[in-house]
Design a protein around this motif. Structure first.
Motif, mmCIF file in Angstrom:
data_model
loop_
_atom_site.group_PDB
_atom_site.id
_atom_site.type_symbol
_atom_site.label_atom_id
_atom_site.label_comp_id
_atom_site.label_asym_id
_atom_site.label_seq_id
_atom_site.Cartn_x
_atom_site.Cartn_y
_atom_site.Cartn_z
ATOM 1 N N ASP A 192 35.462 48.138 23.725
ATOM 2 C CA ASP A 192 35.060 46.552 23.132
ATOM 3 C C ASP A 192 35.085 45.839 24.551
ATOM 4 O OD1 ASP A 192 34.420 46.694 20.784
ATOM 5 O OD2 ASP A 192 37.034 46.350 20.568
ATOM 6 N N PRO A 193 33.924 45.463 24.588
ATOM 7 C CA PRO A 193 34.421 44.022 26.196
ATOM 8 C C PRO A 193 35.550 43.264 25.939
ATOM 9 C CG PRO A 193 32.608 43.317 24.491
ATOM 10 C CD PRO A 193 32.989 44.192 23.884
ATOM 11 N N PRO A 194 35.699 43.191 27.135
ATOM 12 C CA PRO A 194 37.145 42.142 27.240
ATOM 13 C C PRO A 194 36.761 40.111 26.817
ATOM 14 C CG PRO A 194 35.963 42.121 29.669
ATOM 15 C CD PRO A 194 35.204 43.352 28.425
ATOM 16 N N MET A 195 38.123 40.168 26.201
ATOM 17 C CA MET A 195 37.691 39.335 25.245
ATOM 18 C C MET A 195 38.356 37.916 26.200
ATOM 19 S SD MET A 195 38.640 37.893 21.277
ATOM 20 C CE MET A 195 40.083 37.559 21.989
ATOM 21 N N GLU A 196 37.560 36.602 25.815
ATOM 22 C CA GLU A 196 38.372 35.033 26.258
ATOM 23 C C GLU A 196 39.381 35.526 25.349
ATOM 24 O OE1 GLU A 196 39.763 32.784 29.032
ATOM 25 O OE2 GLU A 196 37.652 33.814 29.288
ATOM 26 N N THR A 197 40.084 34.944 26.237
ATOM 27 C CA THR A 197 42.304 34.262 24.758
ATOM 28 C C THR A 197 41.864 32.428 26.025
ATOM 29 O OG1 THR A 197 43.642 34.406 26.297
ATOM 30 C CG2 THR A 197 43.239 36.379 24.433
ATOM 31 N N TYR A 198 41.300 32.008 26.648
ATOM 32 C CA TYR A 198 41.829 30.631 26.600
ATOM 33 C C TYR A 198 43.157 30.462 27.552
ATOM 34 C CZ TYR A 198 37.527 30.664 24.710
ATOM 35 O OH TYR A 198 35.655 31.379 24.459
ATOM 36 N N LEU A 199 43.609 31.092 27.810
ATOM 37 C CA LEU A 199 45.110 30.952 27.277
ATOM 38 C C LEU A 199 45.520 29.843 29.485
ATOM 39 C CD1 LEU A 199 48.132 31.054 27.539
ATOM 40 C CD2 LEU A 199 48.395 33.176 28.927
ATOM 41 N N LEU A 200 44.116 29.415 29.687
ATOM 42 C CA LEU A 200 44.820 29.048 31.953
ATOM 43 C C LEU A 200 44.324 27.773 30.917
ATOM 44 C CD1 LEU A 200 43.777 31.309 34.436
ATOM 45 C CD2 LEU A 200 45.481 30.535 33.698
ATOM 46 N N TRP A 201 43.353 27.508 30.719
ATOM 47 C CA TRP A 201 42.545 26.559 29.778
ATOM 48 C C TRP A 201 43.730 25.914 28.958
ATOM 49 C CZ3 TRP A 201 37.768 25.989 25.990
ATOM 50 C CH2 TRP A 201 36.983 24.288 26.745
ATOM 51 N N SER A 202 44.276 26.492 28.210
ATOM 52 C CA SER A 202 45.634 25.846 26.557
ATOM 53 C C SER A 202 46.270 25.301 27.828
ATOM 54 C CB SER A 202 45.948 26.498 26.225
ATOM 55 O OG SER A 202 44.968 27.439 25.166
ATOM 56 N N ILE A 203 47.187 25.762 29.078
ATOM 57 C CA ILE A 203 48.107 24.982 29.866
ATOM 58 C C ILE A 203 48.122 24.244 30.893
ATOM 59 C CG2 ILE A 203 49.485 25.986 31.648
ATOM 60 C CD1 ILE A 203 49.751 29.068 31.069
ATOM 61 N N PHE A 204 46.109 24.613 31.187
ATOM 62 C CA PHE A 204 45.382 23.287 31.810
ATOM 63 C C PHE A 204 46.197 21.909 30.885
ATOM 64 C CE2 PHE A 204 42.316 20.499 32.873
ATOM 65 C CZ PHE A 204 42.547 19.584 33.871
ATOM 66 N N ASN A 205 45.766 22.068 29.621
ATOM 67 C CA ASN A 205 45.776 20.677 28.638
ATOM 68 C C ASN A 205 47.164 20.473 28.364
ATOM 69 O OD1 ASN A 205 42.831 20.430 28.453
ATOM 70 N ND2 ASN A 205 41.951 21.704 26.628
#
Length: 102
Positions: free
Chosen positions: A18-31
């Motif tokens: 499966d292609p890698p999947m974005e979990t948005y962790l960095l964006w979450s930490i920024f927010n």
């Protein structure tokens, strides 16, 4: 020893990874740190949940958690920008002094 011919190795067909999947962790930490703490905190929770689900091999559950994290991050970013604009407007008008009676 058992020798395997190259043709036998080629016949085995494995599913492509499966292609890698974005979990948005960095964006979450920024927010969490910069935009809107409560929404960012929940977004971090869902980002971590997506990462854990990927580690367990449950891609469907990971995709659901990542989508929830993405929506929460969008909401936190918009809320943070809105609050920043309000702060700049109130600061430009003299802060809360506009409500004080002279």
């Amino acid at each position: 020893m058992c020798k395997v011919k190259k043709s036998e190795k080629m016949e085995k067909s494995e599913d492509p990874p499966d292609p890698p999947m974005e979990t948005y962790l960095l964006w979450s930490i920024f927010n969490l740190l910069c935009c809107c703490f409560p929404i960012g905190l929940v977004a971090v929770f869902y980002s971590c949940k997506a990462t854990k689900s990927l580690g367990k091999g449950n891609r469907e559950k990971a995709e659901d958690a990542a989508l929830t994290a993405k929506k929460l991050n969008m909401a936190a970013t918009v809320t943070g920008i809105f609050l920043l604009v309000l702060l700049l407007i109130f600061d430009g008008l003299g802060g809360m002094k506009i409500f004080a009676h002279s």
